[in-house]
Design a protein around this motif. Sequence first.
Motif, PDB file in Angstrom:
ATOM      1  N   LYS A 160      -2.989  -2.390   0.699  1.00 42.81           N
ATOM      2  CA  LYS A 160      -1.528  -2.354   0.635  1.00 42.81           C
ATOM      3  C   LYS A 160      -0.998  -1.084   1.279  1.00 42.81           C
ATOM      4  O   LYS A 160       0.012  -1.105   2.002  1.00 42.81           O
ATOM      5  CB  LYS A 160      -1.066  -2.441  -0.824  1.00 42.81           C
ATOM      6  N   VAL A 161      -1.673   0.025   1.005  1.00 41.15           N
ATOM      7  CA  VAL A 161      -1.261   1.298   1.595  1.00 41.15           C
ATOM      8  C   VAL A 161      -1.456   1.261   3.109  1.00 41.15           C
ATOM      9  O   VAL A 161      -0.557   1.624   3.879  1.00 41.15           O
ATOM     10  CB  VAL A 161      -2.045   2.461   0.971  1.00 41.15           C
ATOM     11  N   HIS A 162      -2.634   0.814   3.545  1.00 40.26           N
ATOM     12  CA  HIS A 162      -2.888   0.736   4.988  1.00 40.26           C
ATOM     13  C   HIS A 162      -1.930  -0.241   5.662  1.00 40.26           C
ATOM     14  O   HIS A 162      -1.487  -0.012   6.795  1.00 40.26           O
ATOM     15  CB  HIS A 162      -4.333   0.306   5.242  1.00 40.26           C
ATOM     16  N   SER A 164       1.146  -0.906   4.908  1.00 38.40           N
ATOM     17  CA  SER A 164       2.483  -0.347   5.092  1.00 38.40           C
ATOM     18  C   SER A 164       2.575   0.474   6.375  1.00 38.40           C
ATOM     19  O   SER A 164       3.640   0.533   7.005  1.00 38.40           O
ATOM     20  CB  SER A 164       2.855   0.520   3.879  1.00 38.40           C
ATOM     21  N   TYR A 165       1.472   1.103   6.780  1.00 36.11           N
ATOM     22  CA  TYR A 165       1.460   1.860   8.038  1.00 36.11           C
ATOM     23  C   TYR A 165       1.180   0.946   9.236  1.00 36.11           C
ATOM     24  O   TYR A 165       1.722   1.168  10.324  1.00 36.11           O
ATOM     25  CB  TYR A 165       0.414   2.974   7.974  1.00 36.11           C
ATOM     26  N   ILE A 230       2.397  -6.534   1.206  1.00 38.97           N
ATOM     27  CA  ILE A 230       2.578  -5.152   1.669  1.00 38.97           C
ATOM     28  C   ILE A 230       3.333  -4.348   0.625  1.00 38.97           C
ATOM     29  O   ILE A 230       3.011  -3.194   0.355  1.00 38.97           O
ATOM     30  CB  ILE A 230       3.324  -5.134   3.018  1.00 38.97           C
ATOM     31  N   THR A 232       6.605  -3.239   0.460  1.00 42.29           N
ATOM     32  CA  THR A 232       7.548  -2.190   0.856  1.00 42.29           C
ATOM     33  C   THR A 232       8.888  -2.815   1.244  1.00 42.29           C
ATOM     34  O   THR A 232       8.970  -4.013   1.554  1.00 42.29           O
ATOM     35  CB  THR A 232       7.013  -1.373   2.042  1.00 42.29           C
ATOM     36  N   ARG A 268       8.089   8.019   8.182  1.00 39.76           N
ATOM     37  CA  ARG A 268       6.702   8.462   8.352  1.00 39.76           C
ATOM     38  C   ARG A 268       6.640   9.979   8.568  1.00 39.76           C
ATOM     39  O   ARG A 268       5.780  10.650   7.987  1.00 39.76           O
ATOM     40  CB  ARG A 268       6.078   7.729   9.538  1.00 39.76           C
ATOM     41  N   ARG A 342      -2.057   9.749   0.023  1.00 45.82           N
ATOM     42  CA  ARG A 342      -1.503   8.899   1.083  1.00 45.82           C
ATOM     43  C   ARG A 342      -0.583   7.847   0.476  1.00 45.82           C
ATOM     44  O   ARG A 342      -1.006   6.741   0.177  1.00 45.82           O
ATOM     45  CB  ARG A 342      -2.610   8.226   1.890  1.00 45.82           C
ATOM     46  N   LYS A 344       2.494   5.015   0.205  1.00 46.52           N
ATOM     47  CA  LYS A 344       2.892   3.933   1.094  1.00 46.52           C
ATOM     48  C   LYS A 344       4.073   4.347   1.965  1.00 46.52           C
ATOM     49  O   LYS A 344       4.897   5.179   1.563  1.00 46.52           O
ATOM     50  CB  LYS A 344       3.279   2.696   0.270  1.00 46.52           C
ATOM     51  N   ASP A 346       7.309   3.801   2.833  1.00 44.73           N
ATOM     52  CA  ASP A 346       8.442   3.099   2.267  1.00 44.73           C
ATOM     53  C   ASP A 346       9.609   4.069   2.141  1.00 44.73           C
ATOM     54  O   ASP A 346       9.482   5.274   2.387  1.00 44.73           O
ATOM     55  CB  ASP A 346       8.087   2.512   0.908  1.00 44.73           C
TER      56      ASP A 346
END
Length: 348
Positions: A160-162, A164-165, A230, A232, A268, A342, A344, A346
């Motif tokens: 989920k974190v990856h 979002s990027y 995801i 976000t 970001r 790290r 998310k 968002d």
Amino acid sequence: MELLFYVLQIAFHLLIAGGLWLLVKPFIERHLRQLGQKIDQQMSLRISLFGQKVSNKQRRWLYRHLDDLLYFAHRKYEPGISVMRFSIRTLFVFIMVFLSGLLTLRELPGHLSFSNPFLEGINFDNRLPVQGSWRFPLFVAVIAASIPYLRTRYLFAQRKVHGSYDLLDVIKIATKFTHLSVDSILSKTADFLTEESVLKTPLRLLGAAFANYSNERELTLEAERFAGAIGTTFAVEFVSDLLYCEKEGTRYLKNTLMMLSRSMEQQRETILTVKAGSRDAISLGLYGNLVVLVSSVGTFIYMLKPDVYFKLQFQTTVGLTFLMIIISGLFISFMISTILARPKLDYH
């Protein structure tokens, strides 16, 4: 030595079970594929016929829960098939661990008694095995069978974190194909993503949904599933733009995606700036507590002598209680620091 023999016996039982699984797997794979596709088609048909009237019970919430996890956690996800494959593997692990433990315990010359492992350990007595000898193998089998699910949950959280990027890369690539239809945009974008991208498979499935949906409700559910995976606000905006363009055309999609891309870039940069400023605190949470613990334990051992310290730490109720509290605190601290390391991509 005798206990080691029985441990090796359990290991050989599991090794034989693994070999049997490799032999049986090709024969049941085809039937699993057919059954998984049938279940997924039935559920899709219910959604098509009844729309919002389909309740959670009718949609088999456990099946949907596993399907949503594997949708994002499994790189080679296949609708319906992945859930059946995961369920069969989990059931096989449970049965094999339970049978291996049960057979081994029934072969023991006496009854195992468990005490404080640091004080008395595991002892044999001369009594015959009790009737409830199945309880311990059942307990171990439940733990073993829960490992695949816990691993899937962990992978889901990480991806989920990856994701979002990776969504930022998806939007940048999709901007180049806004002259095409929505399903073609998604398919082209998925083709240009690297194999390491966690959104490659979900994006292809979303493109297939835009190309083959039978009603608006079906398409909305698939889009919500992609955005929910995801998790976000940017993902929600992205699928909302796609749904709007599916109705009204892609005339303004390029400008919308470019604005969304700029917003994600700004967020970001903000996250990277905040992360750089709190790097020391995050590192302290990851490793500082561990350094303090090792230093404190070393000091106590030096002051009390090793035999006295280990007796107080491992052979008293208070010592074991504090040990569990310390270990739990270290684990929670490590998990929180890992999440903060790290966040998310968002708005918040």
